[in-house]
Scaffold this active site. Structure first.
Site, PDB file in Angstrom:
ATOM      1  N   GLU A   1       0.888  -1.181   0.000  1.00  0.00           N
ATOM      2  CA  GLU A   1       0.000   0.000   0.000  1.00  0.00           C
ATOM      3  C   GLU A   1       0.915   1.217   0.000  1.00  0.00           C
ATOM      4  O   GLU A   1       1.514   1.548   1.011  1.00  0.00           O
ATOM      5  CB  GLU A   1      -0.899   0.003   1.244  1.00  0.00           C
ATOM      6  CG  GLU A   1      -1.807  -1.213   1.384  1.00  0.00           C
ATOM      7  CD  GLU A   1      -2.910  -1.265   0.343  1.00  0.00           C
ATOM      8  OE1 GLU A   1      -3.182  -0.241  -0.314  1.00  0.00           O
ATOM      9  OE2 GLU A   1      -3.502  -2.340   0.170  1.00  0.00           O
TER      10      GLU A   1
ATOM     11  N   CYS B   1      -1.924   9.150   2.504  1.00  0.00           N
ATOM     12  CA  CYS B   1      -1.576   8.723   1.137  1.00  0.00           C
ATOM     13  C   CYS B   1      -2.628   9.188   0.143  1.00  0.00           C
ATOM     14  O   CYS B   1      -2.347   9.251  -1.049  1.00  0.00           O
ATOM     15  CB  CYS B   1      -1.415   7.221   1.104  1.00  0.00           C
ATOM     16  SG  CYS B   1      -2.749   6.391   1.935  1.00  0.00           S
TER      17      CYS B   1
HETATM   18  P1  NAD Z   1       8.633   4.547   4.686  1.00  0.00           P
HETATM   19  O1  NAD Z   1       8.573   3.742   3.438  1.00  0.00           O
HETATM   20  O2  NAD Z   1       9.795   5.430   4.907  1.00  0.00           O
HETATM   21  O3  NAD Z   1       8.613   3.559   5.955  1.00  0.00           O
HETATM   22  C1  NAD Z   1       7.584   2.614   6.132  1.00  0.00           C
HETATM   23  C2  NAD Z   1       8.126   1.440   6.932  1.00  0.00           C
HETATM   24  O4  NAD Z   1       9.095   0.750   6.145  1.00  0.00           O
HETATM   25  C3  NAD Z   1       8.814   1.830   8.242  1.00  0.00           C
HETATM   26  O5  NAD Z   1       8.459   0.912   9.238  1.00  0.00           O
HETATM   27  C4  NAD Z   1      10.282   1.699   7.881  1.00  0.00           C
HETATM   28  O6  NAD Z   1      11.106   1.428   8.975  1.00  0.00           O
HETATM   29  C5  NAD Z   1      10.250   0.504   6.939  1.00  0.00           C
HETATM   30  N1  NAD Z   1      11.418   0.386   6.056  1.00  0.00           N
HETATM   31  C6  NAD Z   1      12.170   1.381   5.533  1.00  0.00           C
HETATM   32  N2  NAD Z   1      13.185   0.856   4.797  1.00  0.00           N
HETATM   33  C7  NAD Z   1      13.047  -0.491   4.849  1.00  0.00           C
HETATM   34  C8  NAD Z   1      13.785  -1.582   4.307  1.00  0.00           C
HETATM   35  N3  NAD Z   1      14.863  -1.392   3.561  1.00  0.00           N
HETATM   36  N4  NAD Z   1      13.353  -2.833   4.558  1.00  0.00           N
HETATM   37  C9  NAD Z   1      12.260  -3.051   5.314  1.00  0.00           C
HETATM   38  N5  NAD Z   1      11.534  -2.056   5.878  1.00  0.00           N
HETATM   39  C10 NAD Z   1      11.917  -0.796   5.647  1.00  0.00           C
HETATM   40  O7  NAD Z   1       7.247   5.340   4.763  1.00  0.00           O
HETATM   41  P2  NAD Z   1       6.773   6.442   5.807  1.00  0.00           P
HETATM   42  O8  NAD Z   1       7.554   7.690   5.578  1.00  0.00           O
HETATM   43  O9  NAD Z   1       6.728   5.860   7.191  1.00  0.00           O
HETATM   44  O10 NAD Z   1       5.254   6.654   5.344  1.00  0.00           O
HETATM   45  C11 NAD Z   1       4.891   7.527   4.328  1.00  0.00           C
HETATM   46  C12 NAD Z   1       4.572   6.792   3.046  1.00  0.00           C
HETATM   47  O11 NAD Z   1       3.586   5.802   3.276  1.00  0.00           O
HETATM   48  C13 NAD Z   1       3.984   7.706   1.989  1.00  0.00           C
HETATM   49  O12 NAD Z   1       4.552   7.407   0.737  1.00  0.00           O
HETATM   50  C14 NAD Z   1       2.504   7.349   2.000  1.00  0.00           C
HETATM   51  O13 NAD Z   1       1.821   7.604   0.809  1.00  0.00           O
HETATM   52  C15 NAD Z   1       2.565   5.895   2.291  1.00  0.00           C
HETATM   53  N6  NAD Z   1       1.273   5.438   2.822  1.00  0.00           N
HETATM   54  C16 NAD Z   1       0.463   4.667   2.033  1.00  0.00           C
HETATM   55  C17 NAD Z   1      -0.770   4.255   2.512  1.00  0.00           C
HETATM   56  C18 NAD Z   1      -1.679   3.368   1.693  1.00  0.00           C
HETATM   57  O14 NAD Z   1      -2.540   2.741   2.276  1.00  0.00           O
HETATM   58  N7  NAD Z   1      -1.512   3.305   0.386  1.00  0.00           N
HETATM   59  C19 NAD Z   1      -1.185   4.640   3.788  1.00  0.00           C
HETATM   60  C20 NAD Z   1      -0.335   5.432   4.554  1.00  0.00           C
HETATM   61  C21 NAD Z   1       0.896   5.819   4.073  1.00  0.00           C
END
Ligand code: NAD
Length: 479
Positions: free
Chosen positions: A253, A288
């Site tokens: 997502e 998002c």
């Molecule tokens: P992010 O991708 O930076 O982090 C999300 C998670 O991924 C965190 O727990 C982080 O520690 C983990 N992560 C980061 N690098 C990783 C790796 N190499 N391996 C495994 N895990 C890893 O996102 P964010 O800044 O926390 O959230 C914002 C983003 O989330 C925006 O792009 C937003 O659009 C998206 N989002 C999407 C939805 C949806 O339902 N489509 C909902 C909410 C947020």
């Protein structure tokens, strides 16, 4: 500023029903005041393996019946309801979300959990007629079986509801979970785990490994015993997860730069403007499906801008703990500075600031931009901030083409009173959700939710997440 609760939350890692301390810890700060509010244990590779051991052993040896899963999830929903204010305050402090949005998130998370509980009772396969020569005397049906251990990785922006969108359906379907919460906002996830234990979830069903994405998250991705990953976060990390998890299941997502079209025959232009502003800056613009690109028919453009600016002017910006505040800090000053630089760049390229545009620490004012171009970062990338861009159009074909001209495809909003045009939009707009006469930000937690293109794969919403989190098994009986 409202008084900050002084408790320092301390959490380690949760394996097999007990919290373990770690030598290595990291701190979580209050996003408005900057003070430390928690020290959290950081999981090593060995800790992650231990958590997966427990999740796997529990999956194999301790099956819960659908009714037991229903009872536990409903009990947890009751406990969340009873602690709503305490939990909302944690979200305010660790996310910077304003109190009214934090309370709204708790209400939604409870609904997500109740829907998960209800779905636990109706997980079913289908009858399969084997109407093919050579299959006389045989009957067939499918059953849905849990996939096993699920690795759940969550983002910072809805740390309560989005965690429950993963844990609720996973438990409802009979899986066990290893949860890796966002490092910026892990406290609420630890509280969720505590409350699940109190609700009677057996040890080993929900394990929590805290830490940073490139360490703890990466260890989780590398363990082949995880049958499926359910991830919500940024497209870059989503792409990485897909590339390293081979043929294992993933639900992603991801982001969006949500378009909204306000046609000349919109039922109520002022109302559309109000929705675009309030749902563009709600959650401090960090959703998002936040409204980002707004295409408004030329004939109603001036009226729309005037109404939008009036709505933005009336918003209260500041302390997220104040129940009257509409817009509080973003997740960090660094992110607010990124937005500031994108806006400065857009202005240099010819954009006009119709309202706002200023930063104060981590707070970015509600901002309305006009005279923007498709190639500006504020338009073509996900801004994830309280900023909307308003663009006039002449023909609806042009508006549909511009809305679709993006690598993303999560949700789109379209305001019109023309039924035929609305139906056409449902065919021509290339998104996971097309919302007629409301904004892209519209989401009921029970609906199928997810994107196309770079916005992801798979669907959430408990009924649909359970489909993702179960395998379909065919049973053939030779009578
Ligand atoms: P992010 O991708 O930076 O982090 C999300 C998670 O991924 C965190 O727990 C982080 O520690 C983990 N992560 C980061 N690098 C990783 C790796 N190499 N391996 C495994 N895990 C890893 O996102 P964010 O800044 O926390 O959230 C914002 C983003 O989330 C925006 O792009 C937003 O659009 C998206 N989002 C999407 C939805 C949806 O339902 N489509 C909902 C909410 C947020």
């Amino acid at each position: 500023m409202a008084t900050t609760q002084k408790t320092l939350h301390q959490y380690g890692l949760l394996f097999n029903g007990a919290w373990r301390e770690t030598d290595d810890t990291f701190s979580v700060v209050h996003k408005h005041t900057g003070e430390e509010i928690a020290r959290i244990g950081k999981a090593s590779r060995q800790d992650v393996q231990d958590a997966i051991n427990d999740a796997q052993a529990t999956f194999k040896t301790n099956k819960l019946t659908p009714i037991q899963r229903y009872d536990i999830l409903m009990r947890a929903a009751e406990l969340f309801q009873a602690r709503k204010e305490e939990l909302a305050l944690i979200i305010v402090q660790e996310v910077g979300k304003v109190l009214k949005d934090a309370r709204g998130e708790i209400d939604r998370g409870i609904q997500t959990l109740i829907a998960s509980a209800e779905e636990a009772k109706r997980i079913a396969g289908i009858g399969v007629p084997l109407s093919q020569p050579g299959f006389d005397g045989k009957m067939a049906f499918t059953v849905r079986v849990p996939v096993g251990v699920i690795g759940a990785i969550t983002p910072f922006n809805y740390p309560f509801n989005l965690t429950l969108h993963k844990v609720g359906p996973a438990i409802a379907a009979g899986n066990t979970v290893v949860l890796k919460p966002a490092e910026m906002t892990p406290i609420i996830a630890c509280k969720i785990a505590d409350i699940f234990l109190e609700a009677g979830l057996p040890a080993g069903y929900l394990n929590v490994v805290n830490g940073f994405g490139q360490e703890t998250g990466q260890y989780l991705l590398e363990d082949e015993r995880i049958a499926m990953y359910t991830f919500t976060g940024s497209p870059g990390v989503g792409r990485h997860i897909k590339s390293v998890t081979g043929i294992r299941k993933v639900t992603l997502e991801l982001g969006n730069n949500s378009p909204n079209i306000v046609h000349v025959d919109a039922p109520d232009v002022e109302k559309a403007a109000e929705l675009c502003v309030t749902r563009g800056v709600g959650n401090n613009g960090q959703a998002c499906i936040s409204v980002q690109r707004v295409y408004v028919h030329r004939d109603i453009y001036d009226k729309f801008i005037e109404a939008a600016v009036n709505v933005a002017k009336a918003l209260k910006v500041g302390d997220p703990e104040d129940p009257a505040t509409d817009v509080g800090p973003m997740i960090s000053e660094k992110e607010a500075k990124r937005v500031e630089s994108w806006i400065e760049e857009a202005v240099q390229q010819g954009a006009n600031i119709a309202f706002g545009g200023k930063r104060n620490g981590a707070i970015f004012e509600p901002t309305i931009l006009s005279s923007v171009q498709p190639e500006m970062k504020v338009m073509c990338q996900e801004i994830f901030a309280p900023v909307i861009n308003v663009v006039p159009y002449q023909d609806i074909e042009e508006a549909f083409a511009w809305a679709n001209d993006t690598c993303f495809g999560l949700q789109v909003g379209f305001f019109t009173s023309n039924l035929q045009l609305a139906m056409r939009a449902t065919q021509e707009l290339e998104f996971g959700g097309v919302i007629i006469n409301d904004v892209s930000t519209t989401r009921a937690d029970v609906m199928p939710y997810g994107g196309v293109k770079d916005s992801g794969i798979g669907r959430e919403g408990p009924r649909f997440a359970i489909q993702e989190m179960t395998d379909e098994r065919i049973i053939v009986i030779n009578l």
